[in-house]
Every structure is written in C-alpha cells, then in structure tokens.
Design a protein around this motif. Structure first.
Motif, mmCIF file in Angstrom:
data_model
loop_
_atom_site.group_PDB
_atom_site.id
_atom_site.type_symbol
_atom_site.label_atom_id
_atom_site.label_comp_id
_atom_site.label_asym_id
_atom_site.label_seq_id
_atom_site.Cartn_x
_atom_site.Cartn_y
_atom_site.Cartn_z
ATOM 1 N N ASP A 49 0.871 -1.172 0.000
ATOM 2 C CA ASP A 49 0.000 0.000 0.000
ATOM 3 C C ASP A 49 0.914 1.229 0.000
ATOM 4 O O ASP A 49 1.555 1.541 1.006
ATOM 5 C CB ASP A 49 -0.896 -0.021 1.237
ATOM 6 C CG ASP A 49 -1.864 1.146 1.304
ATOM 7 O OD1 ASP A 49 -1.563 2.227 0.766
ATOM 8 O OD2 ASP A 49 -2.927 0.971 1.926
ATOM 9 N N THR A 51 0.314 4.432 -0.049
ATOM 10 C CA THR A 51 -0.078 5.485 0.889
ATOM 11 C C THR A 51 0.440 5.177 2.295
ATOM 12 O O THR A 51 0.990 6.051 2.972
ATOM 13 C CB THR A 51 -1.610 5.654 0.898
ATOM 14 O OG1 THR A 51 -2.043 5.935 -0.430
ATOM 15 C CG2 THR A 51 -2.031 6.774 1.833
ATOM 16 N N ARG A 52 0.275 3.925 2.725
ATOM 17 C CA ARG A 52 0.778 3.529 4.052
ATOM 18 C C ARG A 52 2.299 3.590 4.117
ATOM 19 O O ARG A 52 2.876 4.008 5.119
ATOM 20 C CB ARG A 52 0.311 2.117 4.402
ATOM 21 C CG ARG A 52 -1.132 2.061 4.846
ATOM 22 C CD ARG A 52 -1.523 0.677 5.347
ATOM 23 N NE ARG A 52 -0.686 0.279 6.464
ATOM 24 C CZ ARG A 52 -0.295 -0.966 6.713
ATOM 25 N NH1 ARG A 52 -0.653 -1.948 5.927
ATOM 26 N NH2 ARG A 52 0.434 -1.241 7.760
ATOM 27 N N GLU A 54 4.291 5.536 2.362
ATOM 28 C CA GLU A 54 4.713 6.938 2.399
ATOM 29 C C GLU A 54 4.489 7.540 3.783
ATOM 30 O O GLU A 54 5.314 8.305 4.279
ATOM 31 C CB GLU A 54 3.978 7.743 1.329
ATOM 32 C CG GLU A 54 4.486 7.448 -0.065
ATOM 33 C CD GLU A 54 3.705 8.142 -1.163
ATOM 34 O OE1 GLU A 54 2.580 8.639 -0.907
ATOM 35 O OE2 GLU A 54 4.218 8.178 -2.288
ATOM 36 N N ALA A 55 3.380 7.182 4.428
ATOM 37 C CA ALA A 55 3.115 7.670 5.784
ATOM 38 C C ALA A 55 4.167 7.123 6.756
ATOM 39 O O ALA A 55 4.639 7.856 7.640
ATOM 40 C CB ALA A 55 1.717 7.262 6.226
ATOM 41 N N ALA A 56 4.555 5.873 6.603
ATOM 42 C CA ALA A 56 5.589 5.279 7.460
ATOM 43 C C ALA A 56 6.932 5.975 7.253
ATOM 44 O O ALA A 56 7.676 6.221 8.208
ATOM 45 C CB ALA A 56 5.716 3.787 7.175
ATOM 46 N N ARG A 57 7.238 6.312 6.002
ATOM 47 C CA ARG A 57 8.485 7.034 5.715
ATOM 48 C C ARG A 57 8.490 8.391 6.405
ATOM 49 O O ARG A 57 9.453 8.763 7.060
ATOM 50 C CB ARG A 57 8.671 7.212 4.209
ATOM 51 C CG ARG A 57 9.951 7.985 3.865
ATOM 52 C CD ARG A 57 10.040 8.335 2.392
ATOM 53 N NE ARG A 57 8.866 9.002 1.854
ATOM 54 C CZ ARG A 57 8.584 10.297 1.994
ATOM 55 N NH1 ARG A 57 9.382 11.071 2.665
ATOM 56 N NH2 ARG A 57 7.498 10.801 1.458
ATOM 57 N N ARG A 58 7.381 9.127 6.295
ATOM 58 C CA ARG A 58 7.286 10.450 6.927
ATOM 59 C C ARG A 58 7.413 10.345 8.450
ATOM 60 O O ARG A 58 8.115 11.139 9.075
ATOM 61 C CB ARG A 58 5.977 11.137 6.544
ATOM 62 C CG ARG A 58 5.982 11.698 5.134
ATOM 63 C CD ARG A 58 4.782 12.606 4.880
ATOM 64 N NE ARG A 58 3.501 11.933 5.067
ATOM 65 C CZ ARG A 58 2.892 11.220 4.124
ATOM 66 N NH1 ARG A 58 3.431 11.072 2.937
ATOM 67 N NH2 ARG A 58 1.730 10.652 4.367
ATOM 68 N N ARG A 59 6.736 9.352 9.050
ATOM 69 C CA ARG A 59 6.830 9.172 10.507
ATOM 70 C C ARG A 59 8.259 8.878 10.944
ATOM 71 O O ARG A 59 8.748 9.445 11.926
ATOM 72 C CB ARG A 59 5.914 8.033 10.970
ATOM 73 C CG ARG A 59 4.461 8.394 11.096
ATOM 74 C CD ARG A 59 3.659 7.327 11.841
ATOM 75 N NE ARG A 59 3.874 5.988 11.322
ATOM 76 C CZ ARG A 59 3.186 5.438 10.308
ATOM 77 N NH1 ARG A 59 2.241 6.135 9.704
ATOM 78 N NH2 ARG A 59 3.434 4.204 9.915
ATOM 79 N N GLU A 61 11.055 9.651 9.383
ATOM 80 C CA GLU A 61 11.877 10.850 9.214
ATOM 81 C C GLU A 61 11.628 11.842 10.338
ATOM 82 O O GLU A 61 12.570 12.446 10.872
ATOM 83 C CB GLU A 61 11.588 11.500 7.856
ATOM 84 C CG GLU A 61 12.138 10.711 6.693
ATOM 85 C CD GLU A 61 11.704 11.243 5.342
ATOM 86 O OE1 GLU A 61 12.387 10.903 4.360
ATOM 87 O OE2 GLU A 61 10.691 11.971 5.246
ATOM 88 N N GLN A 62 10.364 12.013 10.722
ATOM 89 C CA GLN A 62 10.032 12.931 11.818
ATOM 90 C C GLN A 62 10.631 12.466 13.138
ATOM 91 O O GLN A 62 11.142 13.270 13.912
ATOM 92 C CB GLN A 62 8.518 13.080 11.951
ATOM 93 C CG GLN A 62 7.890 13.855 10.812
ATOM 94 C CD GLN A 62 6.376 13.803 10.830
ATOM 95 O OE1 GLN A 62 5.767 13.074 11.605
ATOM 96 N NE2 GLN A 62 5.756 14.574 9.939
ATOM 97 N N ALA A 86 10.469 1.480 4.829
ATOM 98 C CA ALA A 86 9.507 2.295 4.073
ATOM 99 C C ALA A 86 10.060 2.668 2.700
ATOM 100 O O ALA A 86 9.346 2.571 1.690
ATOM 101 C CB ALA A 86 9.156 3.551 4.864
#
Length: 100
Positions: A49, A51-52, A54-59, A61-62, A86
């Motif tokens: 998925d 979208t999931r 990409e969200a995991a990558r952003r989390r 990185e943050q 991710a």
C-alpha cells in the motif's frame, strides 16, 4: 551456507517471470542447488500500500529529526530501520516492471 538477512530486496526468476520481493530480515540457506529463505516478512509490489508506506516514511523521518541528542541509540536505530523498510517498500511498489 547459512546466513542472516537484513532489510533488503530479493529478485528471482520463476520460469520466465521476474519477481521482486521486499524482505525485512530472516535467514537464507544454500545447500547444493537449493536456496531456502525464511523471512520475517516479505511483500510483492502488488501487495504494498503506497499510501501507508509513504506515511511510514514520513513518521520515521520525523522521529529521526525530532529525537533529542540525549535519546537512547536504540530509538534512533529503530527509526532508521523503519525508514529503510519504508523506502524499500516504496521503491518496489513503484517499480511496475516486476509486478506479478
């Protein structure tokens, strides 16, 4: 031969079809002309998925950016592993040449 696997990519051919999987660790055994892989997790591109991922990558990185310098190395290592997973999943999901 027996070896441990880390987060990475597995490419193989099944007949005339090329396959690509993400692996999140495990073990590989080579015995004669047989290769056996026991993976913690494996995904084909069509199973990912985006979208999931990409969200995991952003989390990840943050977490890496906001982690205080005094934070335990273990937390940073976990965030780095999450980021690697991710990024790998996104690369495989977007590579349509290997869809099953």
């Amino acid at each position: 031969m027996l070896t441990a696997l880390t987060i990475g990519l597995l490419e193989y051919e099944a007949g005339s079809k090329k396959e690509k999987l993400t692996l999140t660790g495990g073990f590989m055994e080579v015995s004669g002309d047989k290769v056996t892989i026991l993976a913690n997790a494996a995904e084909r591109s069509v199973e990912i998925d985006i979208t999931r991922a990409e969200a995991a990558r952003r989390r990840a990185e943050q977490r890496m950016e906001s982690a205080p310098m005094s934070n335990e190395d273990l937390d940073l290592a976990r965030a780095e592993l999450a980021l690697k997973r991710a990024i790998l999943r996104l690369e495989v999901a977007k590579d349509k040449n290997y869809d099953a």
